[in-house]
Design an enzyme around this catalytic site. Structure first.
Site, PDB file in Angstrom:
ATOM      1  N   LYS A  88       3.902  65.282  30.348  1.00 19.73           N
ATOM      2  CA  LYS A  88       3.776  63.837  30.571  1.00 19.73           C
ATOM      3  C   LYS A  88       4.007  63.561  32.039  1.00 19.73           C
ATOM      4  O   LYS A  88       4.763  64.266  32.711  1.00 19.73           O
ATOM      5  CB  LYS A  88       4.823  63.070  29.745  1.00 19.73           C
TER       6      LYS A  88
HETATM    7  N1  GLU Z   1      -0.868  59.121  26.350  1.00 23.58           N
HETATM    8  C1  GLU Z   1      -1.359  59.425  25.049  1.00 23.58           C
HETATM    9  C2  GLU Z   1      -0.225  59.896  24.142  1.00 23.58           C
HETATM   10  O1  GLU Z   1       0.908  59.577  24.355  1.00 23.58           O
HETATM   11  C3  GLU Z   1      -2.545  60.356  25.071  1.00 23.58           C
HETATM   12  C4  GLU Z   1      -2.280  61.714  25.622  1.00 23.58           C
HETATM   13  C5  GLU Z   1      -3.536  62.549  25.799  1.00 23.58           C
HETATM   14  O2  GLU Z   1      -4.606  62.154  25.383  1.00 23.58           O
HETATM   15  O3  GLU Z   1      -3.392  63.638  26.369  1.00 23.58           O
HETATM   16  O4  GLU Z   1      -0.433  60.529  23.146  1.00 23.58           O
END
Ligand code: GLU
Length: 477
Positions: A107
């Site tokens: 993240k």
């Molecule tokens: N930000 C989104 C999540 O928390 C998508 C992450 C992604 O598609 O890699 O799942």
């Protein structure tokens, strides 16, 4: 968000993890190896804006590299900090394992109020942040693939993809360095709606199992169910809109930054969203509903389904006792703190956990990544062949009917639907639906098979950690 008397977000995720591992038999040390965050990179960079140098702080945290690339969004918000990105990265690891997307968890976040800057400024900031991550392989099609999250969207992803391509001019897979791009820049149909769509598919699957719905004291399907949604951003808006328009659910309250809108006979989600777009994101003057200034109070109203789709920690020790919803689906990441989760479970509330409920986004990201690596749009080869075969069948049926004087008449609606080959959007939705159904079933199996597993969250962790443990074992660790 740090709440008095509560653990931090990352500690809360760890505590939920440990509730599950207590019921598992992992080899010595493996529990710790899976739980800890591998690394967090902090970057402070300057951008010359409005005549002075502005310094920004950003993070990219890699929780687990048991599979690569690692995956997870990049968030733009003033609330971003190391604890938060690490918690969110951990959730990505468990989420990806649960829905079988072949990624580790990561993240990123930038501490910024995106509303403070105009588009050109945001582009400069984003490109500079991307540059810092790309040069350390923290954005890379084979190693680390970001996506949108709170405060970012298609636009930012397109800038990141372009920045990567500029710095890696001979990488034929450059587009796969980030997902959530707009379709014209290598994105995939259905990615923007994917997380909300996944929430809808998750709820449909939940209600297919009468026994599970009964645990929340509910029955039947989604038709007529009274829904409260918190956050009308990308996730909340799509989830609420699809549930109302396609499944007959009634959205009786919408909670936003400036309070809540309540209407017992149901709100028109699209109309509310249009209003917000025209009024600087504010709900207050919206005419077709009652406005409550203390929006959080609306979380406590009676309803059938509560959808927190805004941010972490909104259901916590200060309000959990007063929550009346018998079913909560966590469209946001970590909206219920560890302490609140205990209170709600004691009250008999059924919680469909975040790592499953909002996995639609990363699932469609996976499809986009595969599309980018295969350099071809889904359906491009098969669609017309599929149509030709269907046409053959329809024509043969019609010929039989007229030769044998059977008088059969295929309904025009049936014919039109049957003759239509699957385009990319249809295939994405089909893949997402299948993923959400399969993952739910793997969770509920554990939930029902083992008496000591009392809720879906623990079941989700058990399935997910079990899979990660197997990967580690086959790596010889
Ligand atoms: N930000 C989104 C999540 O928390 C998508 C992450 C992604 O598609 O890699 O799942």
């Amino acid at each position: 968000m740090s709440i008095a008397g509560e653990p931090s977000f990352r500690e809360s995720v760890d505590m939920m993890f440990k509730r599950a591992t207590q019921l598992m038999d992992l080899g010595p040390g493996l529990e710790e190896k899976i739980r800890v965050c591998n690394s967090t990179y902090t970057v402070r960079f300057g951008v010359r804006l409005r005549g002075k140098i502005e310094t920004f702080v950003g993070y990219r945290s890699v929780h687990s590299e048991h599979m690569e690339p690692v995956k997870g969004g990049i968030r733009y918000s003033l609330g971003v900090n190391q604890d938060e990105v690490e918690a969110l990265a951990a959730l990505m690891t468990y989420k990806c394992a649960l829905v079988e997307t072949p990624f580790g968890g990561s993240k990123g976040g930038l501490c910024i109020d995106p509303r403070k800057w105009d588009e050109h400024e945001l582009e400069q900031i984003t490109r500079r942040f991307a540059y810092e991550l790309i040069k350390r392989d923290l954005i890379n099609p084979a190693q680390n693939v970001p996506a949108p999250d709170m405060g970012t969207g298609e636009r930012e992803m397109a800038w990141i993809a372009d920045q990567y391509a500029r710095m890696n001019t001979t990488d034929i897979n450059a587009k796969a360095c980030v997902t959530g791009k707009p379709p014209h820049a290598g994105g995939i149909q259905g990615r923007v709606e994917a997380t909300g769509r996944g929430v809808q598919y998750a709820l449909r699957e939940f209600f297919r199992h009468g026994e599970d719905a009964a645990k929340a004291g509910l029955s039947g399907d989604l038709d007529g169910k009274r829904v409260i949604v918190q956050g009308l951003g990308n996730v909340g808006y799509h989830a609420a809109k699809f549930l109302a328009e396609e499944d007959g659910a009634k959205v009786i309250a919408i909670i936003e930054r400036d309070g809540a809108l309540v209407n017992d006979s149901g709100l028109d989600v699209e109309d509310v969203r249009q209003w917000m777009n025209r009024h600087g994101g504010l709900l207050a003057e919206y005419p077709k509903g009652q406005h409550i200034i203390d929006g959080a109070k609306a979380l406590e109203l009676p309803c059938d389904i509560l959808i927190p789709a805004a941010m972490e920690g909104v259901i916590n020790l200060s309000n959990a006792e007063r929550i009346q919803a018998p079913l909560i689906i966590e469209a946001a990441n970590g909206p219920i703190t560890f302490g609140a989760d205990e209170i709600l479970r004691r009250k008999g509330c059924v919680i469909i956990p975040d790592m499953y409920a909002n996995a639609g986004g990363v699932t469609v990201s996976y499809f986009e990544w595969v599309k980018n690596l295969s350099h071809i749009r889904f359906g491009r080869m098969q669609r017309r062949a599929e149509e030709a075969r269907s046409r053959l069948l329809v024509e043969e049926l019609e010929r039989l009917s007229s030769d044998q004087h059977l008088g059969w008449q295929l309904g025009p609606d049936f014919k039109q639907k049957f003759l239509q080959g699957s385009d990319e959007l249809a295939l994405v939705r089909s893949g997402l639906d299948d993923t959400m159904r399969t993952a739910y079933q793997s969770m509920r199996e554990v939930w029902h098979a083992r008496q000591e597993v009392q809720d879906l969250r623990v079941a989700a962790y058990i399935v997910s950690i079990g899979r990660i443990a197997k990967t580690y074992q086959s790596k010889g660790l």
